[in-house]
Structures are given as structure tokens and as C-alpha cells.
Design a protein around this motif. Structure first.
Motif, PDB file in Angstrom:
ATOM      1  N   CYS A 198       0.837  -1.202   0.000  1.00  0.00           N
ATOM      2  CA  CYS A 198       0.000   0.000   0.000  1.00  0.00           C
ATOM      3  C   CYS A 198       0.871   1.251   0.000  1.00  0.00           C
ATOM      4  N   GLY A 199       0.684   2.082  -1.005  1.00  0.00           N
ATOM      5  CA  GLY A 199       1.431   3.328  -1.113  1.00  0.00           C
ATOM      6  C   GLY A 199       1.024   4.374  -0.095  1.00  0.00           C
ATOM      7  N   LEU A 200      -0.079   4.147   0.620  1.00  0.00           N
ATOM      8  CA  LEU A 200      -0.517   5.090   1.647  1.00  0.00           C
ATOM      9  C   LEU A 200       0.086   4.777   3.016  1.00  0.00           C
ATOM     10  N   CYS A 201       0.599   3.572   3.185  1.00  0.00           N
ATOM     11  CA  CYS A 201       1.165   3.158   4.470  1.00  0.00           C
ATOM     12  C   CYS A 201       2.630   3.591   4.562  1.00  0.00           C
ATOM     13  N   PRO A 202       3.094   3.913   5.775  1.00  0.00           N
ATOM     14  CA  PRO A 202       4.521   4.234   5.938  1.00  0.00           C
ATOM     15  C   PRO A 202       5.388   3.064   5.464  1.00  0.00           C
ATOM     16  N   LYS A 203       6.454   3.372   4.740  1.00  0.00           N
ATOM     17  CA  LYS A 203       7.285   2.313   4.157  1.00  0.00           C
ATOM     18  C   LYS A 203       7.819   1.336   5.192  1.00  0.00           C
ATOM     19  N   GLU A 204       8.129   1.830   6.388  1.00  0.00           N
ATOM     20  CA  GLU A 204       8.679   0.935   7.407  1.00  0.00           C
ATOM     21  C   GLU A 204       7.635  -0.043   7.959  1.00  0.00           C
ATOM     22  N   ASN A 205       6.344   0.234   7.740  1.00  0.00           N
ATOM     23  CA  ASN A 205       5.278  -0.644   8.245  1.00  0.00           C
ATOM     24  C   ASN A 205       4.522  -1.383   7.145  1.00  0.00           C
ATOM     25  N   ARG A 206       4.932  -1.196   5.911  1.00  0.00           N
ATOM     26  CA  ARG A 206       4.180  -1.807   4.816  1.00  0.00           C
ATOM     27  C   ARG A 206       4.387  -3.311   4.747  1.00  0.00           C
ATOM     28  N   LYS A 207       3.272  -3.998   4.613  1.00  0.00           N
ATOM     29  CA  LYS A 207       3.322  -5.443   4.384  1.00  0.00           C
ATOM     30  C   LYS A 207       3.266  -5.671   2.875  1.00  0.00           C
ATOM     31  N   VAL A 208       4.022  -6.625   2.401  1.00  0.00           N
ATOM     32  CA  VAL A 208       4.083  -6.933   0.971  1.00  0.00           C
ATOM     33  C   VAL A 208       3.284  -8.209   0.717  1.00  0.00           C
ATOM     34  N   TYR A 209       2.446  -8.162  -0.324  1.00  0.00           N
ATOM     35  CA  TYR A 209       1.586  -9.292  -0.689  1.00  0.00           C
ATOM     36  C   TYR A 209       2.021  -9.809  -2.056  1.00  0.00           C
ATOM     37  N   PRO A 210       1.847 -11.105  -2.302  1.00  0.00           N
ATOM     38  CA  PRO A 210       2.341 -11.680  -3.560  1.00  0.00           C
ATOM     39  C   PRO A 210       1.547 -11.276  -4.799  1.00  0.00           C
ATOM     40  N   THR A 211       0.249 -10.935  -4.630  1.00  0.00           N
ATOM     41  CA  THR A 211      -0.595 -10.589  -5.781  1.00  0.00           C
ATOM     42  C   THR A 211      -1.475  -9.389  -5.419  1.00  0.00           C
ATOM     43  N   PRO A 212      -1.995  -8.666  -6.412  1.00  0.00           N
ATOM     44  CA  PRO A 212      -2.950  -7.596  -6.111  1.00  0.00           C
ATOM     45  C   PRO A 212      -4.166  -8.122  -5.350  1.00  0.00           C
ATOM     46  N   GLU A 213      -4.623  -9.321  -5.720  1.00  0.00           N
ATOM     47  CA  GLU A 213      -5.801  -9.891  -5.058  1.00  0.00           C
ATOM     48  C   GLU A 213      -5.553 -10.113  -3.569  1.00  0.00           C
ATOM     49  N   ARG A 214      -4.393 -10.659  -3.199  1.00  0.00           N
ATOM     50  CA  ARG A 214      -4.062 -10.862  -1.773  1.00  0.00           C
ATOM     51  C   ARG A 214      -3.966  -9.517  -1.060  1.00  0.00           C
ATOM     52  N   PHE A 215      -3.407  -8.516  -1.737  1.00  0.00           N
ATOM     53  CA  PHE A 215      -3.344  -7.169  -1.168  1.00  0.00           C
ATOM     54  C   PHE A 215      -4.745  -6.657  -0.866  1.00  0.00           C
ATOM     55  N   TRP A 216      -5.644  -6.713  -1.848  1.00  0.00           N
ATOM     56  CA  TRP A 216      -6.999  -6.190  -1.647  1.00  0.00           C
ATOM     57  C   TRP A 216      -7.741  -6.960  -0.562  1.00  0.00           C
ATOM     58  N   ILE A 217      -7.602  -8.273  -0.560  1.00  0.00           N
ATOM     59  CA  ILE A 217      -8.286  -9.082   0.452  1.00  0.00           C
ATOM     60  C   ILE A 217      -7.847  -8.660   1.850  1.00  0.00           C
ATOM     61  N   ASN A 218      -6.552  -8.582   2.063  1.00  0.00           N
ATOM     62  CA  ASN A 218      -6.035  -8.314   3.405  1.00  0.00           C
ATOM     63  C   ASN A 218      -6.047  -6.849   3.795  1.00  0.00           C
ATOM     64  N   HIS A 219      -5.962  -5.967   2.832  1.00  0.00           N
ATOM     65  CA  HIS A 219      -5.811  -4.546   3.134  1.00  0.00           C
ATOM     66  C   HIS A 219      -7.092  -3.741   2.932  1.00  0.00           C
ATOM     67  N   LEU A 220      -8.108  -4.337   2.280  1.00  0.00           N
ATOM     68  CA  LEU A 220      -9.338  -3.611   1.969  1.00  0.00           C
ATOM     69  C   LEU A 220     -10.583  -4.418   2.325  1.00  0.00           C
ATOM     70  N   PHE A 221     -10.732  -5.607   1.768  1.00  0.00           N
ATOM     71  CA  PHE A 221     -11.966  -6.375   1.950  1.00  0.00           C
ATOM     72  C   PHE A 221     -12.134  -6.864   3.388  1.00  0.00           C
ATOM     73  N   GLU A 222     -11.102  -7.460   3.959  1.00  0.00           N
ATOM     74  CA  GLU A 222     -11.197  -7.965   5.333  1.00  0.00           C
ATOM     75  C   GLU A 222     -11.394  -6.828   6.344  1.00  0.00           C
TER      76      GLU A 222
END
Length: 159
Positions: free
Chosen positions: A85-109
Motif C-alpha cells: 500500500c502506497g498510503l502506508c509508511p514504508k517501514e510498516n508496509r506489508k508486501v503481498y504476492p498478488t494484487p488480489e491478496r493485497f486487496w483481500i487483506n488490506h481492503l476487503f477484510e
């Protein structure tokens, strides 16, 4: 604003698996640019929409937009090891393997968690302010609603 094409199918696929985890029913209505997340047991003053990379929960009073009571905002960035997520501080950003995993964990859930916590325990929505100077709204529990003095206090649940 055009919705990111892959986010709609990703949400719909996630929703099929997650729909039974919602404590408040959510129905989906698809438009050309958004997914409207209908809350059929909640007052029509509240609406939720997946638009672009975000989910916004808005309220209206007497046909006027009153407030966005919750915004789940994301900015998908491709990074060296996947997506973050480009809105999160770089030191706290979690990296996800796919856009779908990013959206699931960072938006949908997080949206599901908000529905099951804040929305599910609320009994009313309070409206403050006026159209001339500014407006805002807040979900309220029974105790908060009893103590509040909003301009308008609407029951949250239909029926």
C-alpha cells in the motif's frame, strides 16, 4: 472515476467465500464503475460503495450527502517482492504476492471487520451540523444515542 478492472472480480470472488462471515447482510449491485454494497437491514441513509481502489461508507439526510462515516483507502504499489500500500509508511508496509491478496487483506477484510464490529453494535446514526457550515454523522451504540444531542437521530435498523 474508473474502477480498477481486476478489483471487482477479486471482491466478488472473495465475497462468495466471506458472505457467511458478515453479521449484517450485504448484497451486491454492480454498475459500470462501482460495486454498491447494499445493507438491506440498515436504514437507507447509509450506503457503501467499492469505487476505484477504495470502499466508502456514506450517509445522506433528506437527499443531501451528509458525511463519509468510514473510508477504506488503498493505493496499490508494485514493489520488488510483490504489492504493497502506497498510503502506508514504508517501514510498516506489508508486501503481498498478488494484487488480489493485497486487496483481500488490506481492503476487503477490514471492511468485513468494520461491518461486524462498529456497524453490528450500533443502534442509531446521529447527524450534526447544517448544509451552510458543514455536516457530519456518527454511528452510535444505545448508550451513546441516549446521551447524544444530534440534529437528527435515526434508528439504524429497518423494521
Amino acid at each position: 472515476m474508473m474502477i480498477q478492472p481486476q478489483i471487482q472480480p477479486a471482491f466478488l470472488e472473495w465475497y462468495e467465500d466471506a458472505r457467511n462471515r458478515f453479521l449484517v447482510p450485504v448484497e451486491i449491485q454492480r454498475t459500470d464503475q462501482t460495486l454498491d454494497l447494499i445493507l438491506p437491514t440498515v436504514t437507507q441513509a447509509i450506503s457503501a460503495t467499492l469505487v476505484g481502489p477504495d470502499i466508502q461508507v456514506s450517509v445522506e439526510l433528506d437527499g443531501h450527502h451528509w458525511d463519509i462515516i468510514r473510508a477504506f483507502e488503498t493505493a496499490l504499489d508494485e514493489v520488488r517482492d510483490g504489492y504493497a500500500c502506497g498510503l502506508c509508511p514504508k517501514e510498516n508496509r506489508k508486501v503481498y504476492p498478488t494484487p488480489e491478496r493485497f486487496w483481500i487483506n488490506h481492503l476487503f477484510e477490514p471492511f468485513l471487520a468494520w461491518v461486524n464490529s462498529d456497524l453490528a453494535i450500533a443502534v442509531a446514526i446521529g447527524f450534526w451540523g447544517d448544509l451552510e457550515t458543514g455536516t457530519w454523522a456518527k454511528l452510535m451504540t444505545g448508550e451513546q444515542a441516549d446521551a447524544a444531542t444530534p440534529r437528527v437521530l435515526l434508528p439504524l435498523w429497518k423494521g
